[in-house]
Enzyme design. Sequence first.
Site, PDB file in Angstrom:
ATOM      1  N   LYS B 117      40.441  37.514  56.243  1.00  0.00           N
ATOM      2  CA  LYS B 117      40.611  35.814  56.049  1.00  0.00           C
ATOM      3  C   LYS B 117      41.387  34.943  55.063  1.00  0.00           C
ATOM      4  O   LYS B 117      42.354  34.418  55.394  1.00  0.00           O
ATOM      5  CB  LYS B 117      39.622  34.995  56.878  1.00  0.00           C
ATOM      6  N   GLU B 200      34.986  20.414  54.728  1.00  0.00           N
ATOM      7  CA  GLU B 200      36.260  20.635  55.204  1.00  0.00           C
ATOM      8  C   GLU B 200      36.570  19.251  56.370  1.00  0.00           C
ATOM      9  O   GLU B 200      35.684  19.231  56.766  1.00  0.00           O
ATOM     10  CB  GLU B 200      36.313  21.668  56.086  1.00  0.00           C
ATOM     11  N   ARG B 293      50.452  41.458  66.339  1.00  0.00           N
ATOM     12  CA  ARG B 293      50.599  42.494  66.996  1.00  0.00           C
ATOM     13  C   ARG B 293      52.000  41.417  67.903  1.00  0.00           C
ATOM     14  O   ARG B 293      51.634  40.932  68.407  1.00  0.00           O
ATOM     15  CB  ARG B 293      48.829  42.778  67.702  1.00  0.00           C
TER      16      ARG B 293
END
Lengths: 168, 455
Positions: B117, B200, B293
């Site tokens: 991440k 955040e 993917r």
Amino acid sequence: MTNSRKISDVEQLIEEFQQSGMRELHVRADGFELYLSTNGDDAGLGVEQVVTTPAVVAPVAASAAPAAAPVSAPASAAPVAADVTIPDGSEIIRAPYLGTFYRSPKPGSPVYVDVGSEVTPETEMCLVEVMKLFTAVRAGVNGRVHQILATDGQMVQADQPLFVVVAA
Amino acid sequence: MAITRLFVANRGEIALRIVKAAKGLGIETVVGVSEADIGSAAARLADRAVVLGPGPAAKSYLDPRLVVHAAKASGCDALHPGYGFLSERAILPRLCAEHGIAFVGPEPDMIDALGDKLRARAMAKAAGVPLVPGSDEIKSAAEARREGDRIGYPVLLKASAGGGGRGMVIAHDGDEVEAGFAKASAEALAAFNDGTLFMERFVPQARHVEVQLMGDGTGNVVHFGERDCSVQRRYQKLVEEAPCLAMPDKVRKELHAAAVALASSVKYRNAGTAEFLYDVAREEVYFIEVNARIQVEHPVTEMVTGFDLVQEQLRIAGGSKLSVKQSDIVLSGHAIECRINAEDVQRGFVPVPGKITRWEAPQGEGIRLDTHISEGAEIPPFYDSMIGKLIVHGKDRAEAVARLTAALDHFIVEGVPTTISLHRAIVRHPDFIANTFHTRWLEQVLLADGAVISE
């Protein structure tokens, strides 16, 4: 190719592997290859078979019935032990649904409970997993684990007895 | 060199989808199956099926050595990982490379980088992609107020060492954030032995919006528009649509540009999806992560663009450049997908394996069904519960919703419970029709209403 790796290196690697908590280790270098696994029937250990046994690559005709698969794995649906003894005042803890029975939270970690473990209603006994849904099965009673009726990794049916707990 | 024989390292509907895409390009297919999937639709349609091992995925689909050896032993020169299983495990493309097999996906180092991440956020930041506004370490209550004022409320105080919601406090103004600082810090210290906090912006009503990308590994990247996947339960997507109409055109253009910039900056190869949170109130997007993917919900993008994304994946893995320019990709109409899962909605969505005794699928204009299931099919207990994807296309969202509603009403499955009943309730809900839902809507509104779902 020089054989620069001594047996003692391998022994040390095995020892460190055992202490690391890793499940598998695959080392490949200078024409040397070593595969370690904590699981005796690990699929990876059968790799040579896959390469050398043509039967494994079984063609399946589009219309015909599928070719029989080579069954190399140990039967995962081991029968329930026949000698289930249910002492007076004991409780049977059953599977919530059809699924795979796991005795520890993750592979290689200690089991939730063993024979002789003291449990409370909130004690987690095992996991049962179906289609990626994991459910922790709790004891529901105070007592002591008398018998464990399923083996780790085994497929169990809904309501299949998993543990015998002698109530306290 | 173009691929001649493809190994399909997956199961279910996506294995079948890949086999069909390969056949369309004249590529031979070999499907690796577990013993539980020997009779599956993909195994029957493929040129060959290879048994990997027993039913449990750890001994079959999840063993990279086994999968690559099977691909090698069956003479394949490429391998498609599908989604899930090993699709984002770098060891799979590494083993493929060792054996001279082309991997249908990005390079292993890219998969590693995107899977981390912090590294993925750093890449995004370097490419100028917007992240959730946040702070560095916060050392005092006064600093918490200063940072909160700067970022804008509500904010989320979070433990640096955190996880699982502990040490997390939502604050709606300066007073709350000052008071919350001590609480969050104490909780973090107790839970993680580390009271370090950061902050955040908190997005109470967010949409999950993602951009479909395709790159050829030389820096050429195109996007195929965005998808809105905001109908979720426990972070699992249930309904996806394209395009996202909850977003103004200006924001959509910025979103596409940011996603392409990110993929282009790292010379991304093959299909990928950049996921974002869309803050509805502020009309801002924030980067979440990149999935390296093909995704479950790719068909809604195919329905509005007319391109076959899996075939494009195969061409790129075979060494081709992108077959399309950005200007060739024009969106038409609206598409919606429902994931049909073998789950009992009434019993907390518990998955139910078993035999399908009746399967009557809807047909008609604008309807596509991606599934490996037919009457008599067995759903094994070892894998996930998705048994199909119903996709509809209409000239606009209203027509798509109408077609979807009718299609769901004509979809009859017996033998196992499915989420079809839930989808019927979703598509009839005024919030869904008005397109005013968000990522917590299903749980907070529709499922909270109680017994609205019946068989």
